[in-house]
Design a protein around this motif. Structure first.
Motif, short mmCIF file in Angstrom:
data_model
loop_
_atom_site.label_atom_id
_atom_site.label_comp_id
_atom_site.label_asym_id
_atom_site.label_seq_id
_atom_site.Cartn_x
_atom_site.Cartn_y
_atom_site.Cartn_z
N ILE A 165 22.64 -72.55 4.42
CA ILE A 165 21.97 -72.76 5.70
C ILE A 165 22.48 -74.03 6.37
O ILE A 165 22.78 -74.04 7.57
CB ILE A 165 20.44 -72.81 5.51
N VAL A 166 22.61 -75.09 5.61
CA VAL A 166 23.12 -76.36 6.16
C VAL A 166 24.56 -76.20 6.64
O VAL A 166 24.92 -76.69 7.71
CB VAL A 166 23.00 -77.49 5.11
N LEU A 167 25.38 -75.50 5.87
CA LEU A 167 26.77 -75.28 6.30
C LEU A 167 26.84 -74.46 7.59
O LEU A 167 27.62 -74.76 8.48
CB LEU A 167 27.56 -74.57 5.19
N GLY A 168 26.01 -73.44 7.69
CA GLY A 168 25.98 -72.62 8.90
C GLY A 168 25.54 -73.41 10.12
O GLY A 168 26.12 -73.28 11.20
N ILE A 169 24.53 -74.24 9.96
CA ILE A 169 24.05 -75.06 11.07
C ILE A 169 25.11 -76.07 11.48
O ILE A 169 25.35 -76.29 12.67
CB ILE A 169 22.73 -75.75 10.71
N GLN A 178 28.25 -75.83 11.33
CA GLN A 178 29.40 -75.20 11.99
C GLN A 178 29.02 -74.56 13.33
O GLN A 178 29.87 -74.05 14.04
CB GLN A 178 30.00 -74.13 11.08
N GLY A 179 27.74 -74.55 13.66
CA GLY A 179 27.29 -74.01 14.94
C GLY A 179 27.13 -72.50 14.95
O GLY A 179 27.08 -71.89 16.00
N ASP A 180 27.04 -71.88 13.80
CA ASP A 180 26.90 -70.43 13.72
C ASP A 180 25.57 -69.94 14.26
O ASP A 180 25.46 -68.81 14.72
CB ASP A 180 27.06 -69.95 12.28
N TYR A 181 24.57 -70.78 14.23
CA TYR A 181 23.25 -70.36 14.71
C TYR A 181 23.29 -70.06 16.21
O TYR A 181 22.56 -69.21 16.70
CB TYR A 181 22.20 -71.43 14.42
N TYR A 182 24.15 -70.73 16.94
CA TYR A 182 24.19 -70.56 18.39
C TYR A 182 24.65 -69.15 18.76
O TYR A 182 24.07 -68.51 19.63
CB TYR A 182 25.10 -71.61 19.01
N SER A 183 25.70 -68.66 18.11
CA SER A 183 26.18 -67.31 18.43
C SER A 183 25.16 -66.26 18.02
O SER A 183 24.97 -65.25 18.72
CB SER A 183 27.52 -67.04 17.75
N THR A 184 24.47 -66.48 16.91
CA THR A 184 23.44 -65.54 16.48
C THR A 184 22.28 -65.53 17.47
O THR A 184 21.75 -64.46 17.82
CB THR A 184 22.93 -65.91 15.08
N LEU A 185 21.89 -66.68 17.95
CA LEU A 185 20.81 -66.77 18.93
C LEU A 185 21.20 -66.08 20.23
O LEU A 185 20.40 -65.36 20.83
CB LEU A 185 20.45 -68.23 19.19
N GLN A 186 22.43 -66.26 20.67
CA GLN A 186 22.89 -65.61 21.90
C GLN A 186 22.84 -64.09 21.77
O GLN A 186 22.41 -63.39 22.68
CB GLN A 186 24.32 -66.04 22.23
N LYS A 187 23.28 -63.56 20.63
CA LYS A 187 23.26 -62.12 20.42
C LYS A 187 21.83 -61.59 20.39
O LYS A 187 21.54 -60.53 20.95
CB LYS A 187 23.96 -61.76 19.11
N ALA A 188 20.92 -62.34 19.76
CA ALA A 188 19.53 -61.91 19.68
C ALA A 188 18.90 -61.88 21.07
O ALA A 188 18.17 -60.94 21.41
CB ALA A 188 18.76 -62.83 18.76
N VAL A 189 19.17 -62.88 21.87
CA VAL A 189 18.61 -62.92 23.22
C VAL A 189 19.18 -61.78 24.06
O VAL A 189 18.43 -61.10 24.79
CB VAL A 189 18.90 -64.28 23.89
N ARG A 190 20.46 -61.51 23.94
CA ARG A 190 21.09 -60.42 24.69
C ARG A 190 20.48 -59.08 24.32
O ARG A 190 20.16 -58.26 25.20
CB ARG A 190 22.60 -60.41 24.44
N ILE A 191 20.29 -58.84 23.03
CA ILE A 191 19.70 -57.57 22.59
C ILE A 191 18.27 -57.46 23.10
O ILE A 191 17.85 -56.40 23.57
CB ILE A 191 19.76 -57.46 21.05
N CYS A 192 17.52 -58.54 23.03
CA CYS A 192 16.13 -58.52 23.47
C CYS A 192 16.04 -58.23 24.97
O CYS A 192 15.22 -57.43 25.42
CB CYS A 192 15.46 -59.84 23.14
#
Length: 50
Positions: free
Chosen positions: A23-27, A29-43
């Motif tokens: 989780i720390v490595l993902g944060i 590297q900024g991976d959470y941002y792309s996941t958040l963008q995809k979730a918002v787009r789908i919603c």
């Protein structure tokens, strides 16, 4: 009986430490941002705004 309990405890704590590390490595590297963008787009597509 006590030995089996300690082994399970060690395995649980090891898996928890690995999960936190990933989780720390993902944060970092900024991976959470792309996941958040995809979730918002789908919603937004789901409710018909996008």
């Amino acid at each position: 009986m006590r030995k089996g309990w300690m082994k399970k405890r060690i395995i649980t704590l090891t898996l928890l430490a690995v999960a936190v590390l990933f989780i720390v490595l993902g944060i970092s590297q900024g991976d959470y941002y792309s996941t958040l963008q995809k979730a918002v787009r789908i919603c937004l597509e789901c409710i018909g705004i996008g």
